[in-house]
Design a protein around this motif. Structure first.
Motif, PDB file in Angstrom:
ATOM      1  N   PHE A 229       7.631  12.466  -7.866  1.00  0.00           N
ATOM      2  CA  PHE A 229       8.272  13.860  -8.023  1.00  0.00           C
ATOM      3  C   PHE A 229       9.773  13.929  -7.604  1.00  0.00           C
ATOM      4  N   PHE A 230       9.993  13.408  -6.344  1.00  0.00           N
ATOM      5  CA  PHE A 230      11.336  13.142  -5.856  1.00  0.00           C
ATOM      6  C   PHE A 230      12.514  12.396  -6.845  1.00  0.00           C
ATOM      7  N   LEU A 231      11.892  11.144  -7.287  1.00  0.00           N
ATOM      8  CA  LEU A 231      12.918  10.300  -8.010  1.00  0.00           C
ATOM      9  C   LEU A 231      12.895  11.097  -9.724  1.00  0.00           C
ATOM     10  N   TYR A 232      12.116  11.705 -10.169  1.00  0.00           N
ATOM     11  CA  TYR A 232      12.232  12.395 -11.627  1.00  0.00           C
ATOM     12  C   TYR A 232      13.019  13.504 -11.553  1.00  0.00           C
ATOM     13  N   ALA A 233      12.742  14.229 -10.270  1.00  0.00           N
ATOM     14  CA  ALA A 233      13.421  15.339  -9.820  1.00  0.00           C
ATOM     15  C   ALA A 233      14.875  15.365  -9.935  1.00  0.00           C
ATOM     16  N   ILE A 234      15.233  14.189  -8.811  1.00  0.00           N
ATOM     17  CA  ILE A 234      16.833  13.853  -8.624  1.00  0.00           C
ATOM     18  C   ILE A 234      17.160  13.241 -10.012  1.00  0.00           C
ATOM     19  N   ALA A 235      16.616  12.530 -10.874  1.00  0.00           N
ATOM     20  CA  ALA A 235      17.328  12.137 -12.175  1.00  0.00           C
ATOM     21  C   ALA A 235      17.458  13.270 -13.022  1.00  0.00           C
ATOM     22  N   ILE A 236      16.589  14.246 -13.017  1.00  0.00           N
ATOM     23  CA  ILE A 236      17.160  15.393 -13.821  1.00  0.00           C
ATOM     24  C   ILE A 236      18.145  16.252 -13.458  1.00  0.00           C
ATOM     25  N   MET A 237      18.077  16.329 -12.084  1.00  0.00           N
ATOM     26  CA  MET A 237      19.283  16.940 -11.514  1.00  0.00           C
ATOM     27  C   MET A 237      20.731  16.316 -11.829  1.00  0.00           C
ATOM     28  N   HIS A 238      20.503  14.871 -11.570  1.00  0.00           N
ATOM     29  CA  HIS A 238      21.828  13.927 -11.905  1.00  0.00           C
ATOM     30  C   HIS A 238      22.147  14.219 -13.462  1.00  0.00           C
ATOM     31  N   SER A 239      21.451  14.240 -14.303  1.00  0.00           N
ATOM     32  CA  SER A 239      21.556  14.506 -15.655  1.00  0.00           C
ATOM     33  C   SER A 239      22.385  16.049 -15.838  1.00  0.00           C
ATOM     34  N   ALA A 240      21.678  16.951 -14.965  1.00  0.00           N
ATOM     35  CA  ALA A 240      22.468  18.226 -15.214  1.00  0.00           C
ATOM     36  C   ALA A 240      23.872  18.496 -14.711  1.00  0.00           C
ATOM     37  N   ILE A 241      24.058  17.620 -13.560  1.00  0.00           N
ATOM     38  CA  ILE A 241      25.571  17.455 -13.008  1.00  0.00           C
ATOM     39  C   ILE A 241      26.495  16.881 -14.035  1.00  0.00           C
ATOM     40  N   LEU A 242      25.812  15.845 -14.963  1.00  0.00           N
ATOM     41  CA  LEU A 242      26.639  15.151 -15.907  1.00  0.00           C
ATOM     42  C   LEU A 242      27.078  15.969 -17.078  1.00  0.00           C
ATOM     43  N   VAL A 243      26.334  17.012 -17.329  1.00  0.00           N
ATOM     44  CA  VAL A 243      26.532  18.170 -18.268  1.00  0.00           C
ATOM     45  C   VAL A 243      27.526  19.107 -17.723  1.00  0.00           C
TER      46      VAL A 243
ATOM     47  N   ILE B 180      -4.621  -0.617  -8.617  1.00  0.00           N
ATOM     48  CA  ILE B 180      -3.412  -1.349  -8.529  1.00  0.00           C
ATOM     49  C   ILE B 180      -2.283  -1.132  -9.762  1.00  0.00           C
ATOM     50  N   ILE B 181      -1.067  -0.883  -9.079  1.00  0.00           N
ATOM     51  CA  ILE B 181       0.067  -0.283  -9.894  1.00  0.00           C
ATOM     52  C   ILE B 181       0.860  -1.628 -10.110  1.00  0.00           C
ATOM     53  N   PRO B 182       0.983  -2.050 -11.562  1.00  0.00           N
ATOM     54  CA  PRO B 182       1.917  -3.339 -11.891  1.00  0.00           C
ATOM     55  C   PRO B 182       3.334  -2.810 -11.970  1.00  0.00           C
ATOM     56  N   HIS B 183       3.831  -2.171 -10.491  1.00  0.00           N
ATOM     57  CA  HIS B 183       5.383  -1.977 -10.737  1.00  0.00           C
ATOM     58  C   HIS B 183       5.953  -1.866  -9.219  1.00  0.00           C
ATOM     59  N   THR B 184       7.206  -1.807  -8.969  1.00  0.00           N
ATOM     60  CA  THR B 184       7.720  -1.503  -7.637  1.00  0.00           C
ATOM     61  C   THR B 184       7.877  -0.010  -7.137  1.00  0.00           C
ATOM     62  N   TYR B 185       7.656   0.834  -8.054  1.00  0.00           N
ATOM     63  CA  TYR B 185       7.275   2.386  -7.790  1.00  0.00           C
ATOM     64  C   TYR B 185       6.477   2.882  -8.540  1.00  0.00           C
TER      65      TYR B 185
ATOM     66  N   GLY C 112       0.856  -1.222   0.009  1.00  0.00           N
ATOM     67  CA  GLY C 112       0.028  -0.019   0.129  1.00  0.00           C
ATOM     68  C   GLY C 112       0.851   1.187  -0.006  1.00  0.00           C
ATOM     69  N   ILE C 113       0.320   2.286  -0.741  1.00  0.00           N
ATOM     70  CA  ILE C 113       1.114   3.509  -0.750  1.00  0.00           C
ATOM     71  C   ILE C 113      -0.027   4.634  -0.837  1.00  0.00           C
ATOM     72  N   THR C 114       0.015   5.660  -0.295  1.00  0.00           N
ATOM     73  CA  THR C 114      -1.051   6.509  -0.282  1.00  0.00           C
ATOM     74  C   THR C 114      -1.046   7.588  -1.649  1.00  0.00           C
ATOM     75  N   VAL C 115      -1.869   7.940  -2.276  1.00  0.00           N
ATOM     76  CA  VAL C 115      -2.099   8.839  -3.375  1.00  0.00           C
ATOM     77  C   VAL C 115      -0.918   9.691  -3.156  1.00  0.00           C
TER      78      VAL C 115
ATOM     79  N   ALA D 205       4.430  11.833  -4.257  1.00  0.00           N
ATOM     80  CA  ALA D 205       5.694  12.754  -3.870  1.00  0.00           C
ATOM     81  C   ALA D 205       6.858  11.658  -4.320  1.00  0.00           C
ATOM     82  N   GLN D 206       6.686  10.452  -4.438  1.00  0.00           N
ATOM     83  CA  GLN D 206       8.014   9.624  -4.567  1.00  0.00           C
ATOM     84  C   GLN D 206       8.136   9.864  -6.159  1.00  0.00           C
TER      85      GLN D 206
END
Length: 321
Positions: free
Chosen positions: A104-118, A175-180, A93-96, A101-102
């Motif tokens: 947002f943080f996952l994709y925001a950090i991924a974009i930040m990660h890409s900016a650091i590589l640049v 039901i979300i057929p995924h781990t995240y 279970g995970i609340t909406v 929030a998960q």
């Protein structure tokens, strides 16, 4: 348990299924997940600790490595603990709001990660093409400002995604057929019109990956041109050697993402659990490999890590009379 306090009409919870089709193997799948995560935490926290402690490493290149390590910690932590709770305790279970929030943080950090590589590519360009001006162009303060720009870009680009989804009604089957909480998977669960949300997610992915890879490619194009102008073969190899760690990190970051996108687009015959495993590897494997790559390829960082380790061992072995 939270995974089962759920009814079809309950719109306050989503159910993360983990890896559908491989439920019987969840315990075995959790072993590499847990191992990769622990190695990632140990490696990246070591990098952050050593760079923070050693005054001689307070330079633009090592500050960027430290920033990359922090994003690696955040990226893997965004998904692995919840996945392990699913695998080990069946807590699905995970609340909406928690799901959004998960996301947002996952994709925001991924974009930040890409900016650091640049920024790292720009750092290598300046170091090789304008070495005499390196200390004036890339100061610690300027690196901090570039990091702030990357963070602002990540928040500005990603924040609309959960906001769009939060305004949509969700159907009874949550039901979300995924781990995240993957953006497109969550969007498809809505009973409303998701055209805007889907288009926005696609545009952001294309813009970020396309723009960042273009800038990195431009930087390395100029680097190669500058290296080819050097008459000494030994100097050529030395200049290129300073880029090997960054190139390896880029390959570990972008290759799984591009491969996952291609399999989603053209791999209709691939089973869903393969797509889910690939999507997880995009956020788990690079954070594990990056500190290893920089530890092996960057002599000064490797030496400082060894120095800290010897100091800690000496302090442990010391017994006052």
């Amino acid at each position: 348990m939270a995974a089962f306090n759920f009814t079809p009409s309950d719109t306050s919870l989503f159910i993360l299924m983990g890896i559908p089709g491989l439920e019987a193997a969840h315990i075995w799948i959790s072993i590499p997940f847990f191992t990769f995560y622990i190695i990632s935490l140990l490696g990246n926290f070591t990098v952050v600790f050593v760079v923070g402690k050693e005054q001689s490493l307070h330079k633009p290149m090592y500050l960027l490595i430290c920033m990359l390590a922090l994003t690696d910690i955040g990226m893997s932590t965004s998904i692995v603990p919840k996945a392990l709770f699913i695998f080990w305790f069946n807590l699905k279970g995970i609340t909406v709001n928690g799901c959004l929030a998960q996301m947002f943080f996952l994709y925001a950090i991924a974009i930040m990660h890409s900016a650091i590589l640049v920024t790292m590519a720009f750092d290598r360009y300046v170091a090789i093409c304008s070495p005499l001006r390196y200390t004036t162009i890339l100061t610690n303060a300027r690196i901090a400002k570039l990091g702030l720009v990357g963070l602002t870009r990540a928040v500005f680009f990603i924040l609309p995604e959960p906001l769009f989804l939060s305004r949509l009604p969700f159907c009874a089957n949550q039901i979300i057929p995924h781990t995240y909480c993957d953006h497109i998977v969550v969007a498809k669960m809505s009973c409303g019109d998701i055209t805007v949300s889907r288009l926005y997610g696609l545009v952001i992915a294309v813009i970020v990956i396309g723009f960042d890879l273009t800038l990195i490619g431009l930087s390395y194009g100029l680097i190669i041109r500058a290296v080819l102008r050097i008459s000494s073969k030994k100097a050529n190899l030395k200049a290129l050697k300073t880029c090997t760690a960054h190139i390896c990190v880029m390959l570990t970051a972008y290759t799984p993402i591009l491969f996952s996108i291609l399999t989603h687009r053209f791999g209709q015959g691939i089973t869903p659990h393969i797509h889910i495993i690939l999507a997880n590897l995009c956020f788990i494997v690079p954070p594990m490999l990056n500190p290893i790559i920089y530890g092996v390829k960057t002599k000064e960082l490797r030496d400082k890590v060894g120095k800290c380790r010897r100091s800690s061992l000496a302090a442990t072995d010391f017994k006052p009379a």
